[in-house]
Write a protein that holds these residues in place. Structure first.
Motif: not given
Length: 97
Positions: A40-42, A23-24, A77-78, A30-32
């Motif tokens: 940019f997110w990976e 789950a984490g 994010h938190q 999904e956070l990006g």
């Protein structure tokens, strides 16, 4: 631009197959897309089995230091950080490029 790198090490006895860990990881995937400051997110599980290797990595970018601060304080994010705090430790590096 600022590169934000995070390397996670699962705590002793914690497996990536555990539901809370899965789950984490999904939450970080999904956070990006949830934080508008992220350009940019990976993220992915590490496949290396070397003793010094970490388990999970995030490679992301934001425009500037203010954007990095907004990302760090963002509620989404938190929430993900709170999940990971239960089963992992991490190191970060932020640098301008």
């Amino acid at each position: 631009m600022i590169r934000h790198l995070v390397l996670f090490k699962l705590n002793e006895g914690v497996s990536r197959d555990e539901p809370r860990v899965a789950a984490g990881a999904k939450a970080f995937e999904e956070l990006g897309g949830l934080v508008s400051d992220v350009t940019f997110w990976e993220c992915a599980w590490n496949f290396s089995d070397r003793p010094i290797a970490y388990d999970f990595a995030i490679n992301s970018a934001v425009a500037d230091r203010d954007a990095l601060q907004r990302y760090a304080e963002h509620p989404a994010h938190q929430a993900v950080v709170a999940q990971w705090r239960e089963f992992a430790t991490w190191v970060i590096a932020d640098y301008e490029f």
